[in-house]
Design a protein around this motif. Sequence first.
Motif, mmCIF file in Angstrom:
data_model
loop_
_atom_site.group_PDB
_atom_site.id
_atom_site.type_symbol
_atom_site.label_atom_id
_atom_site.label_comp_id
_atom_site.label_asym_id
_atom_site.label_seq_id
_atom_site.Cartn_x
_atom_site.Cartn_y
_atom_site.Cartn_z
ATOM 1 N N GLY A 179 44.274 37.544 -43.803
ATOM 2 C CA GLY A 179 44.425 38.521 -44.874
ATOM 3 C C GLY A 179 45.465 38.165 -45.918
ATOM 4 N N VAL A 180 46.326 37.193 -45.624
ATOM 5 C CA VAL A 180 47.315 36.752 -46.612
ATOM 6 C C VAL A 180 46.625 36.046 -47.778
ATOM 7 C CG1 VAL A 180 49.361 35.303 -46.975
ATOM 8 C CG2 VAL A 180 49.134 36.619 -44.871
ATOM 9 N N ASN A 181 45.455 35.463 -47.479
ATOM 10 C CA ASN A 181 44.573 34.949 -48.530
ATOM 11 C C ASN A 181 45.164 33.813 -49.351
ATOM 12 O OD1 ASN A 181 42.033 35.017 -49.748
ATOM 13 N ND2 ASN A 181 42.755 36.304 -51.446
ATOM 14 N N GLY A 182 45.859 32.895 -48.665
ATOM 15 C CA GLY A 182 46.311 31.701 -49.371
ATOM 16 C C GLY A 182 47.755 31.348 -49.107
ATOM 17 N N ALA A 183 48.041 30.033 -49.149
ATOM 18 C CA ALA A 183 49.398 29.558 -48.914
ATOM 19 C C ALA A 183 50.374 30.121 -49.936
ATOM 20 C CB ALA A 183 49.419 28.029 -48.957
ATOM 21 N N GLU A 184 49.883 30.336 -51.161
ATOM 22 C CA GLU A 184 50.760 30.806 -52.231
ATOM 23 C C GLU A 184 51.247 32.237 -52.002
ATOM 24 O OE1 GLU A 184 46.489 31.794 -53.358
ATOM 25 O OE2 GLU A 184 47.594 30.105 -52.453
ATOM 26 N N ASN A 185 50.611 32.942 -51.058
ATOM 27 C CA ASN A 185 51.004 34.329 -50.790
ATOM 28 C C ASN A 185 51.895 34.479 -49.565
ATOM 29 O OD1 ASN A 185 49.443 35.293 -52.973
ATOM 30 N ND2 ASN A 185 47.588 35.232 -51.701
ATOM 31 N N PHE A 186 52.139 33.375 -48.860
ATOM 32 C CA PHE A 186 52.967 33.474 -47.660
ATOM 33 C C PHE A 186 54.431 33.792 -47.987
ATOM 34 C CE2 PHE A 186 50.049 32.432 -44.301
ATOM 35 C CZ PHE A 186 50.722 32.808 -43.148
ATOM 36 N N HIS A 187 54.787 33.701 -49.265
ATOM 37 C CA HIS A 187 56.160 34.067 -49.633
ATOM 38 C C HIS A 187 56.420 35.546 -49.343
ATOM 39 C CE1 HIS A 187 55.305 36.401 -53.351
ATOM 40 N NE2 HIS A 187 54.237 35.617 -53.414
ATOM 41 N N LEU A 188 55.366 36.361 -49.327
ATOM 42 C CA LEU A 188 55.528 37.784 -48.975
ATOM 43 C C LEU A 188 55.945 37.932 -47.516
ATOM 44 C CD1 LEU A 188 52.320 39.247 -50.684
ATOM 45 C CD2 LEU A 188 54.669 39.357 -51.540
#
Length: 320
Positions: free
Chosen positions: A209-218
Amino acid sequence: MAEVLVYVDHVDGAVRKPTLELLTLARRLGDPVAVALGSGAEATAATLAEHGAVKVLTADAPEFGDYLVVPKVDALQAAYEAVSPAAVLVPTSAEGKEIAARLALRIGSGIITDATDLEAGEDGPVATQSAFAASFTTKSRVSRGTPVITVKPNSAPVEAAPAAGTVEALAVSFGEHATGTKVVSRTPRESSGRPELTEAAIVVSGGRGVNGAENFHLIEALADSLGAAVGASRAAVDAGWYPHSNQVGQTGKSVSPQLYIANGISGAIQHRAGMQTSKTIVAVNKDSEAPIFDLVDYGVVGDLFQVVPQLTEEVTSRKG
């Protein structure tokens, strides 16, 4: 009182937290006798004594650093023969379980791995384990020989219990197989500044559900606000969004923190097997039918892209 051997996991004399937890468990069974090997072994004595070790057996030799596993098994066997303990406790890790298995085979004893609790029984230590991908909790004991038990991190509190901590040199004779596998190089792992995943009191994980490496900063921001480690589901790792070293699950790492926060993770059995023994589980998922909600203590049905930043902000403001 019977003595209990505790294998010390340390780095140049700095004792790692799972060993201190083992000393807490060992005191339920008898008098803890710690076995510290390699560079900095004697430097562990003060910390081990502070947490209940009545004796610290130390040995240092090039073999412990230059070769894999077998020299440590030789040393632990020497400690076993010198002490005749009621049990041998080893922290659960890839290396720890191999050491424990080899020792159990040598001394003709049974082994229990990945225990989450220990208690004294009439016929020896009784270990609590999770079985069948953590679907069942079992209690078991070794019925032959001296129990060799590996214990998962975060299975017991770290408790100060000052003891003598008498340091004694351990005489070790290395067998012919001790030098069979040589370490040819080492590369220091780049530090993220976060706790070790398997030892962390809090773990924040992200999934599909994070939907991408670029969103793992959340996920990282929430983890950092809590002083937590970052985990990832197999789906996230397989997609290349996060390193395999952070995978939580049956084919990754098994964790048992005080708090586990699963974000965008459906809760497939593969993932549950690696985190189901967590003390408190919180899930954030927009699918109200996700299997993870059958497992959690607290669930939030919502979009993680809205929920996680708000949670991070609230944690940060409360800390401030």
